[in-house]
Design a protein around this motif. Structure first.
Motif, PDB file in Angstrom:
ATOM      1  N   ARG A   1       0.807  -1.124   0.125  1.00  0.00           N
ATOM      2  CA  ARG A   1       0.030  -0.096  -0.145  1.00  0.00           C
ATOM      3  C   ARG A   1       0.883   1.343  -0.038  1.00  0.00           C
ATOM      4  NH1 ARG A   1      -3.318  -3.300   2.824  1.00  0.00           N
ATOM      5  NH2 ARG A   1      -2.490  -2.942   4.876  1.00  0.00           N
ATOM      6  N   PHE A   2       1.984   1.224   0.603  1.00  0.00           N
ATOM      7  CA  PHE A   2       2.979   2.234   0.635  1.00  0.00           C
ATOM      8  C   PHE A   2       3.520   2.599  -0.705  1.00  0.00           C
ATOM      9  CE2 PHE A   2       7.161   4.335   1.517  1.00  0.00           C
ATOM     10  CZ  PHE A   2       6.851   5.225   2.335  1.00  0.00           C
TER      11      PHE A   2
ATOM     12  N   ASP B   1       5.799   4.086  -6.837  1.00  0.00           N
ATOM     13  CA  ASP B   1       7.217   3.564  -7.024  1.00  0.00           C
ATOM     14  C   ASP B   1       6.880   1.972  -7.367  1.00  0.00           C
ATOM     15  OD1 ASP B   1       9.634   2.591  -6.746  1.00  0.00           O
ATOM     16  OD2 ASP B   1      10.090   3.750  -5.019  1.00  0.00           O
ATOM     17  N   ASP B   2       7.379   1.644  -8.476  1.00  0.00           N
ATOM     18  CA  ASP B   2       7.124   0.179  -9.147  1.00  0.00           C
ATOM     19  C   ASP B   2       8.487  -0.362  -9.308  1.00  0.00           C
ATOM     20  OD1 ASP B   2       8.232   1.615 -11.163  1.00  0.00           O
ATOM     21  OD2 ASP B   2       6.441   1.332 -12.781  1.00  0.00           O
ATOM     22  N   ASN B   3       9.296  -0.098  -8.195  1.00  0.00           N
ATOM     23  CA  ASN B   3      10.400  -1.037  -8.427  1.00  0.00           C
ATOM     24  C   ASN B   3      10.255  -2.491  -7.664  1.00  0.00           C
ATOM     25  OD1 ASN B   3      13.117  -2.209  -7.723  1.00  0.00           O
ATOM     26  ND2 ASN B   3      13.776  -0.385  -6.953  1.00  0.00           N
TER      27      ASN B   3
ATOM     28  N   LEU C   1      11.647  -4.693  -6.515  1.00  0.00           N
ATOM     29  CA  LEU C   1      12.306  -5.066  -5.113  1.00  0.00           C
ATOM     30  C   LEU C   1      11.495  -5.118  -4.198  1.00  0.00           C
ATOM     31  CD1 LEU C   1      15.168  -5.956  -3.856  1.00  0.00           C
ATOM     32  CD2 LEU C   1      15.439  -3.505  -3.808  1.00  0.00           C
ATOM     33  N   TYR C   2      10.451  -4.254  -4.246  1.00  0.00           N
ATOM     34  CA  TYR C   2       9.488  -3.892  -3.182  1.00  0.00           C
ATOM     35  C   TYR C   2       8.408  -5.014  -3.115  1.00  0.00           C
ATOM     36  CZ  TYR C   2      12.167   0.403  -3.331  1.00  0.00           C
ATOM     37  OH  TYR C   2      13.299   1.039  -3.276  1.00  0.00           O
TER      38      TYR C   2
ATOM     39  N   TYR D   1      11.882 -11.477  -8.430  1.00  0.00           N
ATOM     40  CA  TYR D   1      12.832 -10.642  -8.973  1.00  0.00           C
ATOM     41  C   TYR D   1      13.769 -10.321  -7.768  1.00  0.00           C
ATOM     42  CZ  TYR D   1      14.815  -6.060  -9.812  1.00  0.00           C
ATOM     43  OH  TYR D   1      15.717  -5.162 -10.125  1.00  0.00           O
TER      44      TYR D   1
ATOM     45  N   THR E   1      18.553 -10.428  -6.512  1.00  0.00           N
ATOM     46  CA  THR E   1      19.321  -9.237  -5.998  1.00  0.00           C
ATOM     47  C   THR E   1      19.893  -9.718  -4.829  1.00  0.00           C
ATOM     48  OG1 THR E   1      17.677  -8.428  -4.363  1.00  0.00           O
ATOM     49  CG2 THR E   1      17.208  -7.688  -6.727  1.00  0.00           C
TER      50      THR E   1
ATOM     51  N   TYR F   1      19.542  -8.537  -1.993  1.00  0.00           N
ATOM     52  CA  TYR F   1      18.877  -8.870  -0.682  1.00  0.00           C
ATOM     53  C   TYR F   1      18.273 -10.104  -0.431  1.00  0.00           C
ATOM     54  CZ  TYR F   1      19.240  -3.664  -0.729  1.00  0.00           C
ATOM     55  OH  TYR F   1      19.367  -2.177  -0.548  1.00  0.00           O
TER      56      TYR F   1
ATOM     57  N   PRO G   1      11.113   0.025   0.717  1.00  0.00           N
ATOM     58  CA  PRO G   1      11.797   1.017   0.162  1.00  0.00           C
ATOM     59  C   PRO G   1      12.420   1.889   1.524  1.00  0.00           C
ATOM     60  CG  PRO G   1       9.537   1.539  -0.015  1.00  0.00           C
ATOM     61  CD  PRO G   1       9.543   0.097   0.255  1.00  0.00           C
ATOM     62  N   PRO G   2      13.448   2.274   1.396  1.00  0.00           N
ATOM     63  CA  PRO G   2      14.003   3.112   2.659  1.00  0.00           C
ATOM     64  C   PRO G   2      12.894   4.523   2.816  1.00  0.00           C
ATOM     65  CG  PRO G   2      15.443   3.589   0.543  1.00  0.00           C
ATOM     66  CD  PRO G   2      14.350   2.347   0.187  1.00  0.00           C
TER      67      PRO G   2
ATOM     68  N   ALA H   1      -2.009   4.725   3.779  1.00  0.00           N
ATOM     69  CA  ALA H   1      -0.600   3.943   3.847  1.00  0.00           C
ATOM     70  C   ALA H   1       0.300   4.346   4.915  1.00  0.00           C
ATOM     71  CB  ALA H   1      -0.074   3.896   2.499  1.00  0.00           C
TER      72      ALA H   1
ATOM     73  N   GLN I   1      12.857   8.182  -3.731  1.00  0.00           N
ATOM     74  CA  GLN I   1      12.625   7.178  -4.972  1.00  0.00           C
ATOM     75  C   GLN I   1      13.425   7.870  -6.242  1.00  0.00           C
ATOM     76  OE1 GLN I   1       8.440   7.677  -6.545  1.00  0.00           O
ATOM     77  NE2 GLN I   1       8.836   5.954  -8.047  1.00  0.00           N
TER      78      GLN I   1
END
Lengths: 170, 147
Positions: free
Chosen positions: A35-36, A42-44, A46-47, A52, A56, A58, A64-65, B33, B68
């Motif tokens: 949800r964040f 942000d469509d990285n 990794l999250y 995927y 990495t 991780y 995300p930070p 969120a 980001q």
């Protein structure tokens, strides 16, 4: 809120400067991370994409930070900006006043430090502290600047992150 | 994704810009969120009551966009170490928001390749509604080799 009432509430918090409260303990959920990042747009992968993320360094999904989970109190519908009020509630007869002050506060600044990635399933402890309360004359009249600190630790007592926030009320 | 190395970047290098055009829906999502119930971010009446021009974008969301921008730039092999933001002005839903950054310092600390970057964010009315600083660590070409 009238000025005297506000003053009384602010003085009450001033007595708590430096006090470290009992930590809030909570688990970071995968859905909360989802949800964040949707809210940030942000469509990285990794999250959210396990396959995927596994490839990495991780070895799996991380947040995300900037995301440390949701260290909520037990008062439903009252969140991060108001945490200080909730945490002080046991000492305070002034919780509704707090909510009022914090609800119209604007954010002055944010400072993040990141030490360890946050993963779904992590159990984090958040320690809150009031660092400073300053009253100042500003362009818009009397303002109060609150500085709060949240320190996030994991179960093995390692530092995960720090968030310092200033909130300004007029 | 092209892997960005410490050696590739110098002081003065610009970070690829990130553009956002927030909507009220996005602000409501963010409020949910982060469990931030403050009504000044989605309730017009409440915003006017406290003399704002309308619902305003959350400071923390703007800070997150700068984060980001950094993570998009450094990729999964880089680390964000620190980010600080000062909120100087308001951004409103519908604004064309631009996140920008530039490398201001390059140094090695504890064997890690660190870059300090100036960060800022603004809209069509005001160039810098957020001013910040970010520190990232990038992999070095010598990593993994004996020194």
């Amino acid at each position: 809120m009238d000025k005297d009432k506000k003053k009384e509430i602010i003085n009450e918090l001033k007595k708590k400067i430096g006090l470290i409260l009992e930590p809030m303990i909570y688990e970071v959920g995968r859905g909360e991370i989802r949800r964040f990042i949707e809210a940030v747009e942000d469509d990285n992968r990794l999250y959210f994409d396990e396959e995927y993320a596994r490839k990495t360094r991780y070895g799996g999904i991380v947040a995300p930070p900037g995301f440390f989970g949701l260290p909520l109190g037990e008062v439903p519908g009252i969140g991060i900006h108001l945490d200080m009020g909730i945490l002080l509630a046991p000492f305070s007869k002034n919780l509704p006043g707090w909510v009022d002050i914090m609800e119209s506060a604007v954010n002055g600044s944010t400072e993040f430090e990141f030490f360890k990635p946050v993963r779904p399933g992590d159990v984090l402890l958040t320690y809150y502290r009031v660092i400073d309360i300053k009253e100042k004359e500003g362009k818009l009249g009397q303002m109060v600047i609150f500085t709060f600190e949240q320190t996030f630790k994991d179960k093995i007592n390692c530092l995960v992150g720090i968030l310092r926030t200033t909130l300004i009320t007029y | 994704m092209v892997r960005l190395y410490f050696e590739d970047v110098n002081v003065g290098c610009e970070i690829p810009k990130l553009v956002k055009k927030p909507t009220i829906t996005q602000l409501v999502r963010w409020a949910g969120a982060t469990q931030d119930p403050a009504r000044i971010h989605y309730d017009k009446d409440r915003s006017q009551e406290v003399k704002l021009p309308g619902p305003i974008v959350h400071g923390l969301l703007k800070c997150q966009w700068l984060i980001q921008m950094l993570t998009l730039w450094i990729g999964d092999d880089g680390d964000v170490k620190k980010v600080s933001c000062n909120y100087r002005g308001m951004d409103l839903p519908g604004d064309n928001i631009r996140c920008t950054g530039r490398v201001s310092k390059k140094y090695v600390e504890d064997g890690q390749g660190c870059l300090e970057c100036e960060l800022w964010l603004g809209n069509e009315r005001e160039e810098r509604t957020v001013v910040g600083v970010g520190t990232v660590v990038l992999p070095r070409k010598s990593d993994g080799q004996s020194e």
